[in-house]
Design a protein around this motif. Structure first.
Motif, PDB file in Angstrom:
ATOM      1  N   ARG A  85       0.837  -1.206   0.000  1.00  0.00           N
ATOM      2  CA  ARG A  85       0.000   0.000   0.000  1.00  0.00           C
ATOM      3  C   ARG A  85       0.866   1.248   0.000  1.00  0.00           C
ATOM      4  NH1 ARG A  85      -3.048  -3.019   3.929  1.00  0.00           N
ATOM      5  NH2 ARG A  85      -2.171  -1.814   5.658  1.00  0.00           N
ATOM      6  N   ASN A  86       1.984   1.144   0.719  1.00  0.00           N
ATOM      7  CA  ASN A  86       2.861   2.296   0.836  1.00  0.00           C
ATOM      8  C   ASN A  86       3.576   2.596  -0.476  1.00  0.00           C
ATOM      9  OD1 ASN A  86       5.939   3.233   1.893  1.00  0.00           O
ATOM     10  ND2 ASN A  86       4.170   4.282   2.758  1.00  0.00           N
ATOM     11  N   PHE A  91      -4.311   6.006  -2.381  1.00  0.00           N
ATOM     12  CA  PHE A  91      -5.758   6.080  -2.149  1.00  0.00           C
ATOM     13  C   PHE A  91      -6.237   7.522  -2.133  1.00  0.00           C
ATOM     14  CE2 PHE A  91      -4.744   2.018  -0.128  1.00  0.00           C
ATOM     15  CZ  PHE A  91      -5.767   1.210  -0.590  1.00  0.00           C
ATOM     16  N   PHE A  93      -9.933   9.330  -1.162  1.00  0.00           N
ATOM     17  CA  PHE A  93     -11.254   9.014  -0.619  1.00  0.00           C
ATOM     18  C   PHE A  93     -12.232  10.156  -0.860  1.00  0.00           C
ATOM     19  CE2 PHE A  93      -7.968   7.000   1.941  1.00  0.00           C
ATOM     20  CZ  PHE A  93      -8.377   5.680   1.987  1.00  0.00           C
ATOM     21  N   GLN A  95     -14.163  11.351   1.421  1.00  0.00           N
ATOM     22  CA  GLN A  95     -14.104  12.266   2.578  1.00  0.00           C
ATOM     23  C   GLN A  95     -12.680  12.745   2.869  1.00  0.00           C
ATOM     24  OE1 GLN A  95     -16.643  13.657   3.766  1.00  0.00           O
ATOM     25  NE2 GLN A  95     -18.166  12.347   2.754  1.00  0.00           N
ATOM     26  N   ASN A  97     -10.052  12.176   4.122  1.00  0.00           N
ATOM     27  CA  ASN A  97      -9.269  11.410   5.111  1.00  0.00           C
ATOM     28  C   ASN A  97      -7.871  11.964   5.361  1.00  0.00           C
ATOM     29  OD1 ASN A  97     -11.168   9.638   5.907  1.00  0.00           O
ATOM     30  ND2 ASN A  97     -10.537   7.966   4.570  1.00  0.00           N
ATOM     31  N   LEU A  98      -7.826  13.268   5.610  1.00  0.00           N
ATOM     32  CA  LEU A  98      -6.548  13.866   6.020  1.00  0.00           C
ATOM     33  C   LEU A  98      -6.482  13.865   7.552  1.00  0.00           C
ATOM     34  CD1 LEU A  98      -6.554  16.879   3.550  1.00  0.00           C
ATOM     35  CD2 LEU A  98      -5.202  14.774   3.368  1.00  0.00           C
ATOM     36  N   LEU A  99      -5.264  13.857   8.106  1.00  0.00           N
ATOM     37  CA  LEU A  99      -5.129  13.926   9.571  1.00  0.00           C
ATOM     38  C   LEU A  99      -5.257  15.378  10.011  1.00  0.00           C
ATOM     39  CD1 LEU A  99      -2.328  11.359  10.448  1.00  0.00           C
ATOM     40  CD2 LEU A  99      -4.779  11.061  10.168  1.00  0.00           C
ATOM     41  N   MET A 102      -2.430  17.675  11.536  1.00  0.00           N
ATOM     42  CA  MET A 102      -1.213  17.976  10.795  1.00  0.00           C
ATOM     43  C   MET A 102      -1.481  18.989   9.689  1.00  0.00           C
ATOM     44  SD  MET A 102       0.464  14.284  10.219  1.00  0.00           S
ATOM     45  CE  MET A 102       0.974  13.282  11.568  1.00  0.00           C
ATOM     46  N   GLU A 106       2.587  18.182   5.978  1.00  0.00           N
ATOM     47  CA  GLU A 106       2.873  17.039   6.856  1.00  0.00           C
ATOM     48  C   GLU A 106       2.045  15.822   6.447  1.00  0.00           C
ATOM     49  OE1 GLU A 106       4.189  19.180  11.051  1.00  0.00           O
ATOM     50  OE2 GLU A 106       2.081  18.778  10.656  1.00  0.00           O
ATOM     51  N   LEU A 110       3.533  12.051   5.044  1.00  0.00           N
ATOM     52  CA  LEU A 110       3.351  10.886   5.916  1.00  0.00           C
ATOM     53  C   LEU A 110       3.700   9.528   5.273  1.00  0.00           C
ATOM     54  CD1 LEU A 110       2.702  10.585   8.854  1.00  0.00           C
ATOM     55  CD2 LEU A 110       0.302  10.282   8.270  1.00  0.00           C
ATOM     56  N   PRO A 111       3.265   9.263   4.014  1.00  0.00           N
ATOM     57  CA  PRO A 111       3.653   7.973   3.422  1.00  0.00           C
ATOM     58  C   PRO A 111       5.167   7.818   3.328  1.00  0.00           C
ATOM     59  CG  PRO A 111       1.921   8.991   2.136  1.00  0.00           C
ATOM     60  CD  PRO A 111       2.374  10.017   3.128  1.00  0.00           C
ATOM     61  N   VAL A 113       7.281   9.109   5.453  1.00  0.00           N
ATOM     62  CA  VAL A 113       7.752   8.805   6.808  1.00  0.00           C
ATOM     63  C   VAL A 113       7.736   7.298   7.008  1.00  0.00           C
ATOM     64  CG1 VAL A 113       7.213   8.988   9.269  1.00  0.00           C
ATOM     65  CG2 VAL A 113       6.991  11.002   7.794  1.00  0.00           C
ATOM     66  N   TYR A 114       6.606   6.659   6.618  1.00  0.00           N
ATOM     67  CA  TYR A 114       6.509   5.211   6.803  1.00  0.00           C
ATOM     68  C   TYR A 114       7.419   4.456   5.838  1.00  0.00           C
ATOM     69  CZ  TYR A 114       2.738   5.977  10.074  1.00  0.00           C
ATOM     70  OH  TYR A 114       2.017   6.373  11.164  1.00  0.00           O
ATOM     71  N   ARG A 158      -0.857  13.397  -1.487  1.00  0.00           N
ATOM     72  CA  ARG A 158      -0.424  12.340  -0.570  1.00  0.00           C
ATOM     73  C   ARG A 158      -0.425  10.977  -1.279  1.00  0.00           C
ATOM     74  NH1 ARG A 158      -4.100  11.197   4.549  1.00  0.00           N
ATOM     75  NH2 ARG A 158      -5.385  10.341   2.876  1.00  0.00           N
TER      76      ARG A 158
END
Ligand SMILES: Nc1ncnc2c1ncn2[C@@H]1O[C@H](COP(=O)(O)OP(=O)(O)OP(=O)(O)O)[C@@H](O)[C@H]1O
Ligand SMILES: [Mg+2]
Lengths: 234, 408
Positions: A85-86, A91, A93, A95, A97-99, A102, A106, A110-111, A113-114, A158
């Motif tokens: 997935r990374n 993806f 969405f 909605q 789906n942001l954090l 942050m 940021e 995030l992807p 970072v992981y 993202r």
């Protein structure tokens, strides 16, 4: 002929609810070529989101075989799926789906970072894709300080920041007005142009008509599958 | 994924709800601060007890009449005393490891000077007493061997007695009445305070020979009873001295092998150990009390982490969708818990040290913070974060991404 990035063979996804099992997907077979632009349509509850989750390795099939990039994903562990997935999938969405805690940039980083990318590279890459989606201002704002269109641009940034092969968008324009929706869809055209395989779920015929291929579903099965134009960068 | 990046993510989680994080930290602060302070109080009590026992004199051996098993011995009339002044003299003359000996017999009497009178303990003892007890006169002198031989009616008085009988004048050279008998005051003792047995300052010291002939009224046929023989061992010879005294007294009292001693012998070391074990229990109780408040703090962390996980279910789903692995999510929440508890731990250590300092200064109680208790507090707060954080974190890391994403 281009290779298939996605190859689903007799895929079923069953939910055990009460006495009767519920087939969200029933013996579904579908192949998608590398670089294609596919729209998936169908009534509510027909299994579109279930299909997207399976393609995106968020979920596992109950039965059947799924080859992603020619590789069977059945035996992979949860962590290996996370890695796919990374690195391979993006993806988008309905909605966003942001954090919320942050800033835009940021969220985009995030992807990476992981993925273990260092901070300097992350920043450069995030700034680059934010520019690409047309958001070079307000990148230090939080999602609740951005408009819906701007938020969807952040979430597309993202999705593509780690250079995925497949972009999965489940009703990406569902929460946007038609003008903003058009702008977002133009972004998808650009991504297809760059060679990313885009799979998009929509209820809107006009949106679907921008794609090269339209797949219609009902009750967990494919009812029609038509190519309306040749692949853009064939 | 790097450790630094994980810490940053955990830190962002903490900052996203500052009030809640602060309150959680406060719980740990209170727990750790009470551990530090209460352990400090316990440690202080231990040091205080050691100091007191030490101040009674070093290398001391106490011999009392009566078998060790029956604590209360009857000293009714007609019963021969089991420990006598003759025994004390024999110990002094024959035990090579014994340095000094002071026999003592005491009783309470009414004493009077002019219009002032009080009731106090009159202690008959020997000239070696100040040396053995490390308790000396500040004015005048203590009685000497000549006073003993002459059964002189002289006395040295403690600080409290001096204040009671001579509130506005010097005492040395004056006379006082002890149960109607006239005594010359030849010395006033230094102020010593109370130890756990007696108030050292509320006493009058007279030659024991004078006591036998005037006050104590003990007949000399059955021997002159003493209530205690204080012996000082030569340096490093405590055990030998104890052994020699025991043998000598058993011989003198005609006690054969299987029979029990008719006296009790204790060393300063025994008393020190008793004191230490008592203060040890005291420290343990204090520690346990503090431990409970820490436990409550830890449960607070777990509670908050559980709330945080269920509130952030969607966030966890998003993170998983973009590639977070099991360990990434697990560490995010474990680190969050550890950061909370360590912050609480460090603040708690600071507060505890401050509190100990205040108790030392204002409550006049020695409160000692040892490096060990600081280390312990630090380790415990780390362990609390780990222990109470791991369950919520596991719960988060095991969430199904689709279920998590669908949560509102
Ligand atoms: N977790 C679940 N448990 C039980 N049934 C489920 C679950 N998820 C989906 N379903 C069922 O599977 C079927 C397909 O759902 P899915 O979300 O794929 O539909 P959809 O085509 O995306 O619909 P919509 O257009 O409304 O988003 C539905 O009947 C739904 O009720
Ligand atoms: Mg759906």
């Amino acid at each position: 002929m281009a290779e298939n990035v996605v190859q689903l063979e007799d895929i079923s996804r069953v939910y055990e609810m009460g006495e009767e099992p519920l087939y969200a997907l029933k013996k579904l077979t579908l192949s998608i070529e590398d670089g294609d632009y596919v729209a998936i349509m169908g009534t509510s509850g027909s299994g579109k989101s279930t299909l997207m989750n399976l393609i995106g390795c968020l979920d596992r099939a109950t039965e059947g075989r799924y080859l992603l990039n020619q590789k069977d994903v059945f035996d992979l562990t949860d962590d290996e799926l996370a890695e796919i997935r990374n690195s391979t999938i993006g993806f988008v969405f309905q909605q966003f789906n942001l954090l919320s805690s942050m800033t835009a940039i940021e969220n985009v980083m995030l992807p990476l970072v992981y993925a273990g990318v260092d901070k300097e590279q992350r920043t450069l890459r995030a700034q680059f894709v934010l520019q690409q989606v047309g958001l070079d201002q307000r990148i230090y704002h939080r999602p609740n300080q951005l408009s819906g269109g701007q938020q969807q641009r952040v979430s597309i940034a993202r999705a593509i920041v780690n250079k995925p092969r497949i972009l999965l968008a489940d009703e990406p324009t569902g929460a946007l007005d038609s003008h903003t929706a058009t702008e977002i869809l133009e972004l998808f055209d650009d991504l297809v142009e760059q060679g990313i395989t885009v799979i998009l779920v929509t209820h809107d015929g006009e949106v679907a008509n921008r794609a090269s291929r339209i797949v219609r579903m009902r009750d967990g099965q494919i009812t029609s599958d038509s190519r309306i134009r040749s692949k853009k960068n064939a | 994924m790097g450790f630094r990046a994980l810490v940053v993510i955990a830190w962002q989680g903490i900052l996203s709800n500052k009030l809640r994080s602060s309150l959680t930290v406060l719980g740990i602060v209170i727990g750790i601060a009470s551990v530090i302070t209460l352990m400090g109080i316990g440690e202080g009590a231990k040091k205080e007890a050691e100091k007191q026992v030490q101040s009674l004199g070093v290398n001391l051996i106490y011999v009392r009449p009566g078998a060790a098993s029956n604590a209360s011995i009857s000293q009714g009339q007609g019963t021969a005393p089991t420990l006598t002044y003759e025994d004390a003299k024999a110990v002094k003359e024959t035990c090579p490891s014994v340095d000094e000996v002071a026999a003592q017999y005491q009783s309470s009497y009414q004493v009077q000077h002019g219009e002032y009178n009080t009731s106090t303990t009159v202690l008959g003892t020997e000239p070696a007493y100040p040396e053995v007890r490390n308790f000396h006169p500040v004015n005048g002198r203590f009685f000497n061997a000549d006073d003993m031989k002459d059964c002189a009616r002289v006395c040295a008085i403690g600080d409290t007695v001096k204040e009671d009988l001579f509130p506005d004048e010097s005492a040395v050279g004056k006379q006082i009445l002890i149960r109607g008998e006239l005594f010359d005051v030849i010395g006033v003792m230094e102020k010593k305070g109370a130890n756990q047995m007696t108030d050292m300052d509320d006493q009058i010291f007279i030659p024991i020979t004078t006591g036998y002939s005037t006050l104590f009224g003990l007949n000399t046929v059955t021997g002159q009873a003493v209530k205690m023989v204080l012996a000082r061992a030569k340096d490093g010879q405590d055990l030998q001295a104890q052994f020699q005294i025991t043998n000598l007294l058993r011989l003198r009292h005609g006690i054969k092998s299987p029979d029990q001693d008719d006296f009790q012998i204790r060393t300063q070391m025994d008393i020190m150990q008793t004191a230490q074990s008592i203060t040890g229990v005291f420290s343990l109780l204090l520690g346990a009390t503090a431990g409970i408040s820490l436990l409550v703090g830890g449960i607070g962390i777990m509670n908050i982490m559980l709330v945080s996980v269920s509130e952030r279910t969607r966030e966890i789903g998003i993170r998983k969708a973009i590639g977070a692995k099991f360990k990434d999510i697990l560490w995010q929440f474990v680190l969050e818990a550890i950061i909370l508890s360590l912050t609480g731990g460090l603040l708690g250590i600071a507060l505890g040290m401050l509190g100990s300092d205040w108790i030392g200064r204002f409550a006049n109680w020695t409160c000692i913070v040892t490096p060990f208790s600081i280390f312990l507090a630090f380790a415990v707060s780390l362990a609390i974060g780990l222990f109470f954080g791991i369950y919520p974190a596991r719960k988060a890391a095991l969430l199904d991404p689709i279920v998590a994403l669908r949560t509102e």
